[in-house]
Design a protein around this motif. Sequence first.
Motif, PDB file in Angstrom:
ATOM      1  N   ASP A  51     -34.315  25.599   7.988  1.00  0.00           N
ATOM      2  CA  ASP A  51     -33.280  26.231   7.174  1.00  0.00           C
ATOM      3  C   ASP A  51     -33.559  27.713   6.924  1.00  0.00           C
ATOM      4  OD1 ASP A  51     -31.892  23.853   7.008  1.00  0.00           O
ATOM      5  OD2 ASP A  51     -32.674  23.335   5.019  1.00  0.00           O
ATOM      6  N   ILE A  52     -34.818  28.116   7.002  1.00  0.00           N
ATOM      7  CA  ILE A  52     -35.136  29.535   6.788  1.00  0.00           C
ATOM      8  C   ILE A  52     -35.568  30.220   8.080  1.00  0.00           C
ATOM      9  CG2 ILE A  52     -35.689  29.230   4.344  1.00  0.00           C
ATOM     10  CD1 ILE A  52     -38.685  29.293   5.124  1.00  0.00           C
ATOM     11  N   ASP A  53     -35.401  29.534   9.189  1.00  0.00           N
ATOM     12  CA  ASP A  53     -35.786  30.093  10.491  1.00  0.00           C
ATOM     13  C   ASP A  53     -34.545  30.313  11.349  1.00  0.00           C
ATOM     14  OD1 ASP A  53     -37.161  30.965  12.707  1.00  0.00           O
ATOM     15  OD2 ASP A  53     -37.836  28.969  13.321  1.00  0.00           O
ATOM     16  N   GLY A  54     -33.769  31.292  10.946  1.00  0.00           N
ATOM     17  CA  GLY A  54     -32.570  31.624  11.708  1.00  0.00           C
ATOM     18  C   GLY A  54     -32.735  32.961  12.394  1.00  0.00           C
ATOM     19  N   PRO A  55     -31.812  33.306  13.274  1.00  0.00           N
ATOM     20  CA  PRO A  55     -31.918  34.568  14.016  1.00  0.00           C
ATOM     21  C   PRO A  55     -32.099  35.799  13.125  1.00  0.00           C
ATOM     22  CG  PRO A  55     -30.064  33.262  14.800  1.00  0.00           C
ATOM     23  CD  PRO A  55     -30.610  32.555  13.610  1.00  0.00           C
ATOM     24  N   ALA A  61     -43.343  37.353   6.509  1.00  0.00           N
ATOM     25  CA  ALA A  61     -44.721  36.945   6.819  1.00  0.00           C
ATOM     26  C   ALA A  61     -44.778  36.095   8.086  1.00  0.00           C
ATOM     27  CB  ALA A  61     -45.322  36.177   5.647  1.00  0.00           C
ATOM     28  N   ALA A  62     -43.785  35.236   8.281  1.00  0.00           N
ATOM     29  CA  ALA A  62     -43.738  34.413   9.489  1.00  0.00           C
ATOM     30  C   ALA A  62     -43.443  35.269  10.716  1.00  0.00           C
ATOM     31  CB  ALA A  62     -42.691  33.310   9.340  1.00  0.00           C
ATOM     32  N   GLN A  63     -42.578  36.270  10.560  1.00  0.00           N
ATOM     33  CA  GLN A  63     -42.282  37.168  11.677  1.00  0.00           C
ATOM     34  C   GLN A  63     -43.505  38.001  12.046  1.00  0.00           C
ATOM     35  OE1 GLN A  63     -39.313  37.118  13.543  1.00  0.00           O
ATOM     36  NE2 GLN A  63     -40.726  38.200  14.897  1.00  0.00           N
ATOM     37  N   ARG A  99     -41.896  28.326  17.556  1.00  0.00           N
ATOM     38  CA  ARG A  99     -40.433  28.422  17.475  1.00  0.00           C
ATOM     39  C   ARG A  99     -39.965  29.801  17.891  1.00  0.00           C
ATOM     40  NH1 ARG A  99     -40.099  23.188  17.266  1.00  0.00           N
ATOM     41  NH2 ARG A  99     -40.339  22.228  15.273  1.00  0.00           N
ATOM     42  N   PRO A 100     -38.788  29.949  18.455  1.00  0.00           N
ATOM     43  CA  PRO A 100     -37.872  28.872  18.795  1.00  0.00           C
ATOM     44  C   PRO A 100     -38.448  28.003  19.908  1.00  0.00           C
ATOM     45  CG  PRO A 100     -36.995  30.966  19.569  1.00  0.00           C
ATOM     46  CD  PRO A 100     -38.239  31.262  18.810  1.00  0.00           C
TER      47      PRO A 100
END
Length: 189
Positions: A51-55, A61-63, A99-100
């Motif tokens: 839900d928080i991993d969209g384009p 921090a994840a990026q 991911r993706p």
Amino acid sequence: MSQTRILALVGSLRAASINRQIAEAAVQAAPEGAEVVLFDGLADIPFYNEDIDGPDSVPAAAQALRDAVAAADGLLLVTPEYNGTVSALLKNVIDWASRPYGAGSIKDKPAAVVSASVSPNGGQWANGDTAKSLGVAGAKVVEAAHLQFGVIGERFGSSHPRDDAEALTQLAATVRTLAEAARGELAAV
């Protein structure tokens, strides 16, 4: 020869973690032609959630993690053994980097696992589970570079792993093998 950049990801957040100390020793032990860089900021990465991993909505921090993994030539995961397996922190790192699906920054990235445990088995279950997760995520697992440290409370309880000549030699061999795989001089798995 250009430097082969190895990104070290530590599966413990504890300030005095022996696993972090092992990663620091790997930085010191890196042989000529290889550089080990510790990634800081794992505590800031939320648990993986589609839900928080969209384009346009990946947490910063994840990026940052994905970018660091993409920029590295190889990955060195240093894991404690929690309840007989990999720490949730390190598993979360693998999930975000995978991911993706099929195109994550971890795809085809040479990776090795160093595990450490207070038990004599050296975290073999955590080592195996981390390697399995890396492989399923698409990394090129370099089994020849895996390393396990057992009875770490006794071995490193009163001194830093960087002061242990045998540990430095083993870590240098691990980093060398991983760097060779990253340069295509050694086949993964």
